[in-house]
Scaffold this motif. Structure first.
Motif, PDB file in Angstrom:
ATOM      1  N   LEU A 127      25.020  37.092  19.712  1.00  0.00           N
ATOM      2  CA  LEU A 127      26.469  36.879  19.873  1.00  0.00           C
ATOM      3  C   LEU A 127      26.781  35.977  21.064  1.00  0.00           C
ATOM      4  O   LEU A 127      27.934  35.683  21.314  1.00  0.00           O
ATOM      5  N   ASP A 128      25.746  35.626  21.804  1.00  0.00           N
ATOM      6  CA  ASP A 128      25.926  34.861  23.044  1.00  0.00           C
ATOM      7  C   ASP A 128      26.834  35.613  24.018  1.00  0.00           C
ATOM      8  O   ASP A 128      27.699  35.018  24.676  1.00  0.00           O
ATOM      9  N   LEU A 129      26.626  36.913  24.141  1.00  0.00           N
ATOM     10  CA  LEU A 129      27.372  37.708  25.126  1.00  0.00           C
ATOM     11  C   LEU A 129      26.950  37.265  26.527  1.00  0.00           C
ATOM     12  O   LEU A 129      25.799  36.897  26.741  1.00  0.00           O
ATOM     13  N   PRO A 130      27.842  37.345  27.491  1.00  0.00           N
ATOM     14  CA  PRO A 130      27.465  37.034  28.871  1.00  0.00           C
ATOM     15  C   PRO A 130      26.284  37.909  29.310  1.00  0.00           C
ATOM     16  O   PRO A 130      26.195  39.078  28.932  1.00  0.00           O
ATOM     17  N   SER A 131      25.401  37.317  30.121  1.00  0.00           N
ATOM     18  CA  SER A 131      24.169  38.039  30.448  1.00  0.00           C
ATOM     19  C   SER A 131      24.443  39.318  31.233  1.00  0.00           C
ATOM     20  O   SER A 131      23.604  40.228  31.238  1.00  0.00           O
ATOM     21  N   ALA A 132      25.600  39.423  31.869  1.00  0.00           N
ATOM     22  CA  ALA A 132      25.910  40.649  32.613  1.00  0.00           C
ATOM     23  C   ALA A 132      25.936  41.885  31.706  1.00  0.00           C
ATOM     24  O   ALA A 132      25.831  43.009  32.187  1.00  0.00           O
ATOM     25  N   GLY A 138      42.250  39.277  29.676  1.00  0.00           N
ATOM     26  CA  GLY A 138      41.158  39.434  30.643  1.00  0.00           C
ATOM     27  C   GLY A 138      41.610  39.063  32.046  1.00  0.00           C
ATOM     28  O   GLY A 138      41.315  39.771  33.018  1.00  0.00           O
ATOM     29  N   ALA A 139      42.372  37.980  32.151  1.00  0.00           N
ATOM     30  CA  ALA A 139      42.839  37.553  33.476  1.00  0.00           C
ATOM     31  C   ALA A 139      43.734  38.621  34.096  1.00  0.00           C
ATOM     32  O   ALA A 139      43.585  38.979  35.271  1.00  0.00           O
ATOM     33  N   VAL A 140      44.641  39.162  33.286  1.00  0.00           N
ATOM     34  CA  VAL A 140      45.553  40.197  33.796  1.00  0.00           C
ATOM     35  C   VAL A 140      44.769  41.460  34.169  1.00  0.00           C
ATOM     36  O   VAL A 140      44.961  42.041  35.249  1.00  0.00           O
ATOM     37  N   TRP A 160      40.195  48.618  33.649  1.00  0.00           N
ATOM     38  CA  TRP A 160      39.019  48.473  32.785  1.00  0.00           C
ATOM     39  C   TRP A 160      39.427  47.787  31.488  1.00  0.00           C
ATOM     40  O   TRP A 160      40.369  48.225  30.827  1.00  0.00           O
ATOM     41  N   LEU A 161      38.722  46.740  31.119  1.00  0.00           N
ATOM     42  CA  LEU A 161      39.011  46.044  29.862  1.00  0.00           C
ATOM     43  C   LEU A 161      37.912  46.333  28.839  1.00  0.00           C
ATOM     44  O   LEU A 161      36.735  46.002  29.053  1.00  0.00           O
ATOM     45  N   HIS A 162      38.309  46.952  27.732  1.00  0.00           N
ATOM     46  CA  HIS A 162      37.383  47.232  26.634  1.00  0.00           C
ATOM     47  C   HIS A 162      37.740  46.342  25.454  1.00  0.00           C
ATOM     48  O   HIS A 162      38.919  46.207  25.108  1.00  0.00           O
ATOM     49  N   VAL A 163      36.740  45.729  24.834  1.00  0.00           N
ATOM     50  CA  VAL A 163      36.981  44.880  23.677  1.00  0.00           C
ATOM     51  C   VAL A 163      36.518  45.597  22.412  1.00  0.00           C
ATOM     52  O   VAL A 163      35.344  45.987  22.299  1.00  0.00           O
ATOM     53  N   ASP A 164      37.452  45.795  21.488  1.00  0.00           N
ATOM     54  CA  ASP A 164      37.141  46.420  20.201  1.00  0.00           C
ATOM     55  C   ASP A 164      37.100  45.316  19.141  1.00  0.00           C
ATOM     56  O   ASP A 164      38.134  44.844  18.690  1.00  0.00           O
ATOM     57  N   MET A 193      36.384  34.915  20.924  1.00  0.00           N
ATOM     58  CA  MET A 193      36.086  35.894  21.988  1.00  0.00           C
ATOM     59  C   MET A 193      36.063  35.227  23.363  1.00  0.00           C
ATOM     60  O   MET A 193      35.477  35.759  24.297  1.00  0.00           O
ATOM     61  N   LYS A 194      36.728  34.103  23.462  1.00  0.00           N
ATOM     62  CA  LYS A 194      36.830  33.432  24.750  1.00  0.00           C
ATOM     63  C   LYS A 194      37.466  34.394  25.763  1.00  0.00           C
ATOM     64  O   LYS A 194      38.502  35.003  25.466  1.00  0.00           O
ATOM     65  N   GLY A 195      36.854  34.531  26.910  1.00  0.00           N
ATOM     66  CA  GLY A 195      37.354  35.479  27.912  1.00  0.00           C
ATOM     67  C   GLY A 195      36.532  36.752  27.963  1.00  0.00           C
ATOM     68  O   GLY A 195      36.783  37.638  28.782  1.00  0.00           O
ATOM     69  N   VAL A 196      35.539  36.880  27.082  1.00  0.00           N
ATOM     70  CA  VAL A 196      34.762  38.131  27.002  1.00  0.00           C
ATOM     71  C   VAL A 196      34.042  38.427  28.308  1.00  0.00           C
ATOM     72  O   VAL A 196      33.748  39.593  28.611  1.00  0.00           O
TER      73      VAL A 196
END
Lengths: 480, 480
Positions: free
Chosen positions: B126-131, B258-260, B267-271, B288-291
């Motif tokens: 998915l190319d998720l951020p490595s974090a 995400g910025a807000v 805590w930001l959860h993405v469903d 999913m820009k901002g993930v």
């Protein structure tokens, strides 16, 4: 993968499975791998192109088996058993092929209806009071939860919603949050960790109460706690009685606890996760005397009744409290047949659910009640056989009553020597046990777990324990 | 059942499964049974003696199939897809045979380690951020939950525990209960019902916020709500952004949200339960820009990535908040290797867990990334094919942007005529759809669901819809 590829692959897997299980004694029950062992064995990314299933089969021995703790081995005596059987595996194949999600009746009527009927079959096998059964025509009925942890939490949330509503009628000026801050639940200090956790998840206080010399929670202890808490202005709302604790397989006095719970109008949930399977044999039902006073009852056929995980059977006398607590009904889930049969999504934490009742159906039919009873009795007999071996050896002691399939024992002497014994047993890896501790006394738990377990396995395991005990005792400073 | 009996039974079941699936188009997708249909077909009690597996096989067509809603049929367009594939079924056979419970690393190292590695494979796909990835060497990592509902709840409970701790540092005089009373969570009014339910289960307020004309939650709306609530003395702590809503498959503006969220330290959860599978194709990742601003991310390979239920993939940047919220550690679960790899029991609601990573491993290897991408793209193309058919017919309108595999459409005109249309479609039972409603506009949802679905199925389904529309329109008073 085309249909013929699947048939070949499934056939080869069936061969692998029978070879694995029928020869499981030959494997070291505890793996010797270090954390992180698997990383160098696998690529760091998924393959771009498909591989052959034959290569996947080969990798099971190369990658997976070295890191497996063999729960199905007769040399596995840790925790409690987790069930497994051939009919349950085949039932899961069918469940995987139908692959329906049974969140409402219309989403797959068979998925809901078979579950209703199987929970009735099962409830009758345990001789549960008819108020728990759908076939009684009342409000009661059963449901398959994933785990006993979820059943404890679901019952807690139902009890919480029920009590909040009741208190709000008496004190309309109190907010729900004020009421929640006063709620208090009870269980024995010997209850499973998931019971305490249900309190954390549900955001309510949980008091863990003292037990008697046989590690049972008694009615008077509960009554005293409730009285104290009422005097402090708290609101008792939920009691969990454990039939077969994890530490020592103690049975709370359900009759006494039930009388107190009913008198005090608090929800009584019975957690018989492991031991509940024994109640299919009439001779063990004295242990659940008082069950007619409970509001909810739960046990795990996936522990000791040959049904693969996950299959935790739960019955509720009046599911409406849980349903009302959970109900959030969007249009895309509404359907005309609403109300005539349960929409199980309101009975559980997740929304989705697999067709799990098939496992129950296959296992109950292909074993029959008599063989399941025979299976339970054989494990209990093996536990008593092990108990007798321990009692014959003056260096050892049994620390709790052996009621069903668990024997708690230790070397007479310090906790340290028993810790050393366990470390040596698990280090050798021929058999696997886990420890427990009650009132600062450390002991070893010996659970009869495998469906392949026989008297000869018990004798071998005992020989192994004696051998490791001799090694440990020989190293003790005062043994020279 | 002996090993040979199992091999025969499993072989026969594999035959049944391929016949069922390869010919599934021939079955009426919606059953015609009435509630209670199964009761007369089965005995009222479990058999005392074992039956033959051949009789059980026979009963599948007699008892089960008449009550199945065929989710795997290309004529099934309801809800969202639920995934299924031959490799996943074989993987579950192996999982059922090993039958380990992976609650700690030592309870079966392979079960934990394969899950860690598979969640890394999947995260990279998915190319998720490595974090979010364990392979980054940081705190982050993935876990398989049962369902997205559980992932939303787990993240909420982690966020709740984190915020309680933070507020307690600033206000040591406040009780946890006082703090909980002030907590407030946010999601779009289009979020799945399980999001609201997570608030109920977690005992906190949940505000469902308005969306823009494209049914997306925007950053400003969230920022306004947070400001209002802070002014009231409330404590914002948790935001759920939905990528692919259930009603219309709308994508919240994750970059703005995400910025807000980051600025406001909630805590930001993405469903991304359904749509997340599409992110294995680079062309959909703009959604999913901002993930990178999220604390947790969740999608269901068991919806649209050919992995059988239950397999809900969740990643956490810092799992310690969840672990600390859930940790109740008894002696019988302690082990020496503690800490070096996750003990997944602290990452989830239940204690026990099956060996579910095997399904991921088998499917990723036996399809390969390219074939999974091809599968996603084929479904999206079919959705656009259906969209084009709707747009060509002046009696119909498309009511939401078609982004991936869902088309929301209706007859131009009243809600009533559309309700009549849906009733007629499902009554005929040749195809199956469910409705939805946004801002009082009732519409039909057409999801491309089956792994057998092809262009010709889309054409047939559209023909069926047109036929039923003509029947309904002919009955309208003003059509004469």
């Amino acid at each position: 993968m085309d249909p013929n590829g699947f048939k070949d692959f499934a056939g080869e897997m069936a061969n692998f499975i029978t070879n694995y299980l029928e020869n499981i004694r030959e494997r070291r029950v505890l793996p010797i791998v270090e954390p992180g062992y698997m990383k160098p064995l696998l690529p760091t990314e998924a393959p771009q192109s498909p591989e052959n299933w034959e290569d996947v089969m080969t990798d099971i021995e190369r990658v997976i088996m070295p890191g497996i703790t063999h729960w199905q081995s007769p040399k596995f005596h840790a925790y409690f058993p987790t069930a497994q059987s051939y009919p349950a595996i085949v039932a899961d194949m069918l469940s995987g092929a139908i692959a329906c999600i049974g969140f409402t009746w219309i989403a797959s009527p068979a998925c809901t209806e078979l579950e209703v009927i199987m929970l009735d079959w099962l409830g009758k096998m345990l001789d549960l009071p008819s108020a728990f059964l759908s076939s009684s025509g009342g409000k009661g009925g059963g449901v398959i939860q994933g785990t006993a942890s979820e059943a404890t939490l679901v019952a807690l949330l139902g009890a919480k919603a029920k009590m909040i509503n009741r208190v709000k009628e008496e004190h309309p000026e109190w907010t729900a949050n004020e009421i929640v801050g006063k709620l208090v639940a009870y269980a024995s200090c010997q209850a499973h960790s998931s019971v305490e956790r249900a309190g954390i998840l549900g955001g309510v206080q949980f008091r863990l109460l003292d037990v008697d010399q046989k590690y049972k929670l008694r009615g008077d202890t509960l009554a005293d706690a409730i009285r104290e808490d009422r005097e402090k202005g708290l609101i008792p709302f939920y009691v969990v009685a454990t039939l077969g604790t994890t530490c020592s397989c103690a049975f709370d006095n359900l009759e006494e606890i039930g009388a107190v719970s009913n008198r005090e109008q608090v929800w009584l949930h019975v957690d018989a996760a492991y031991a509940g399977s024994a109640f299919i044999c009439p001779e063990f039902r004295y242990l659940m005397k008082g069950v007619e006073r409970a509001d909810s009852f739960n046990f795990n056929p996936h522990k000791w009744m040959l049904i693969n995980f996950d299959c935790s059977a739960m019955w509720l006398k009046d599911p409406s409290h849980v349903v009302n607590a959970f109900n959030v009904d969007p249009l895309y889930l509404k359907h005309d047949a609403h109300g005539s049969l349960p929409d199980y999504r309101h009975w559980q934490i997740p929304l989705g659910r697999r067709f799990r009742a098939l496992k129950l159906w296959f296992v109950l039919r292909l074993y029959g009640v008599q063989n399941l009873q025979k299976y339970i009795r054989s494990h209990v007999a093996q536990a008593h056989e092990f108990e007798a071996l321990v009692l014959e050896d003056p260096r050892f002691e049994v620390v709790a009553e052996v009621v069903v399939g668990l024997v708690c024992f230790r070397l007479k002497g310090s906790n340290d020597v028993n810790e050393a014994l366990l470390k040596r047993i698990n280090g050798a890896g021929n058999i696997h046990l886990v420890p427990s501790k009650i009132s600062d006394v450390y002991f070893l738990r010996f659970a009869v777990c495998s469906r392949f377990s026989e008297s000869s396995d018990i004798q071998s395991s005992w020989k192994e324990i004696k051998l490791r005990a001799e090694e440990v005792l020989a190293e003790q400073p005062n043994s020279k």
